[in-house]
Design an enzyme around this catalytic site. Structure first.
Site, PDB file in Angstrom:
ATOM      1  N   CYS A 106       0.893  -1.165   0.000  1.00 53.13           N
ATOM      2  CA  CYS A 106       0.000   0.000   0.000  1.00 53.13           C
ATOM      3  C   CYS A 106       0.924   1.207   0.000  1.00 53.13           C
ATOM      4  CB  CYS A 106      -0.917   0.027   1.223  1.00 53.13           C
ATOM      5  SG  CYS A 106      -1.911   1.541   1.299  1.00 53.13           S
ATOM      6  N   CYS A 109      -0.590   4.286   2.468  1.00 55.57           N
ATOM      7  CA  CYS A 109      -0.736   4.174   3.921  1.00 55.57           C
ATOM      8  C   CYS A 109      -0.516   2.736   4.372  1.00 55.57           C
ATOM      9  CB  CYS A 109      -2.079   4.734   4.410  1.00 55.57           C
ATOM     10  SG  CYS A 109      -3.538   4.122   3.540  1.00 55.57           S
ATOM     11  N   SER A 110      -1.590   2.002   4.636  1.00 56.92           N
ATOM     12  CA  SER A 110      -1.421   0.695   5.256  1.00 56.92           C
ATOM     13  C   SER A 110      -2.565  -0.252   4.900  1.00 56.92           C
ATOM     14  CB  SER A 110      -1.327   0.861   6.772  1.00 56.92           C
ATOM     15  OG  SER A 110      -2.429   1.645   7.223  1.00 56.92           O
ATOM     16  N   CYS A 111      -3.210  -0.053   3.752  1.00 59.91           N
ATOM     17  CA  CYS A 111      -4.323  -0.918   3.375  1.00 59.91           C
ATOM     18  C   CYS A 111      -3.829  -2.359   3.233  1.00 59.91           C
ATOM     19  CB  CYS A 111      -4.954  -0.437   2.063  1.00 59.91           C
ATOM     20  SG  CYS A 111      -5.699   1.191   2.213  1.00 59.91           S
TER      21      CYS A 111
END
Lengths: 202, 120
Positions: A106, A109-111
């Protein structure tokens, strides 16, 4: 809040105080239930994790019909596993083959596919991984232990709020011919979280 | 090169916590939260989202903004994902009116006035 009586320990960090302040305000306003936060933490730390993904991969290895459904529509195919945790708006499963290796990131961000892999490891959220896996995937994968021959194409998939990806790794070479006859537990023991992100070869 | 060393170091640190040769898929094989406040901040964001106070996407946009601000800053400080996460939570609470920055600062002032050693 956890009421640890740690008076003799270090003073709380500014982040810990800020989080406590937010929680106390939200409780007072009736916006959250006292036990709700503990329940969510328990859900993600105990019940939702990479074991879910490993079971899906093991079934796909053993059952070609399921594998075809999984690759065609991951979201629908995993319904039968009745997973907790949601957050898979749309799950796309990417099959590694001798010709193509898939790896997930990702960049923004942090998906991450929580329902099948739990919460992401620290390195997945790190700026170094997020930028280098796009810029120089072959080099970074080799550094992380997934040394791919030049004949294998590498495809990098950028997760988003709408689409989450999980890699269907190839079985380890030594068991590749017999996965159909192996028990699920034998197979899931071979399947790592990192392989389902695409940074490890089994 | 510092980038690659950093990433390798992070991965090696996390791998050291694994017991076997292959990560046991039951657990992530490493600590996801490094401090209790990180798991509570995560839990708060999820609970508010699941209760419909904001969508995960509304939160995510603010998280991306905070991460982007860190990425583009020239600071020497090590990247702290959950610091960005907590900032994004504060942002979404203020923007949705669930909890203003003024209220939050007021509560923090009350906390700092607590007797020494009384941190709860």
């Amino acid at each position: 809040m956890s009421h640890d009586h740690d008076h003799d320990h270090e003073p709380p960090t500014p982040q810990a105080l800020r989080t406590e302040a937010i929680e106390s305000l939200l409780l007072e306003k009736g916006l959250i239930e006292p036990t709700a936060v503990d329940e969510v933490i328990a859900l993600y730390s105990e019940r939702v994790g990479p074991m879910n993904g490993a079971k899906i991969v093991a079934k796909a290895w053993r059952d070609p019909e399921f594998k075809a459904r999984l690759l065609a529509d991951g979201t629908k195919a995993i319904e039968e596993f009745d997973l907790e945790g949601g957050q898979v708006e749309k799950l796309v499963v990417l099959e590694n083959t001798p010709e193509q290796h898939n790896v997930v990131v990702c960049t923004l961000c942090s998906c991450y596919p929580w329902a099948v892999l739990g919460l992401p490891p620290k390195w997945y959220k790190d700026p170094a991984y997020r930028s280098r896996i796009v810029r120089e995937p072959r080099k970074l994968l080799a550094e992380m232990g997934a040394d791919l021959p030049p004949s294998v194409a590498i495809r990098v998939w950028d997760s988003s709020a709408e689409v989450r990806y999980m890699v269907l790794p190839m079985p380890p070479a030594e068991v590749a011919g017999q996965v159909a006859t192996m028990a699920e537990a034998e197979l899931t023991a071979l399947i790592s979280r990192d392989a389902m992100i695409g940074v490890e070869l089994l | 090169m510092p980038d690659s060393e950093l990433l390798l170091d992070i991965k090696l640190q996390s791998d050291m916590e694994l017991s076997g040769e292959i990560a046991p898929p039951m657990a992530n094989g490493e600590v996801i939260f490094e401090a209790p406040w990180q798991s509570r901040a995560f839990g708060l964001a999820r609970v508010l989202c699941e209760a419909g106070h904001f969508s995960w996407d509304e939160f995510r946009h603010r998280l991306i903004a905070r991460i982007n601000a860190w990425d583009t800053s020239q600071g020497d400080a090590a990247y702290q994902y959950f610091d960005c996460f907590l900032q994004a939570l504060t942002d979404v609470l203020a923007d949705t009116g669930l909890c203003s920055n003024l209220e939050l600062e007021g509560r923090l002032d009350e906390f700092s006035a607590r007797p020494h050693g009384h941190d709860h």
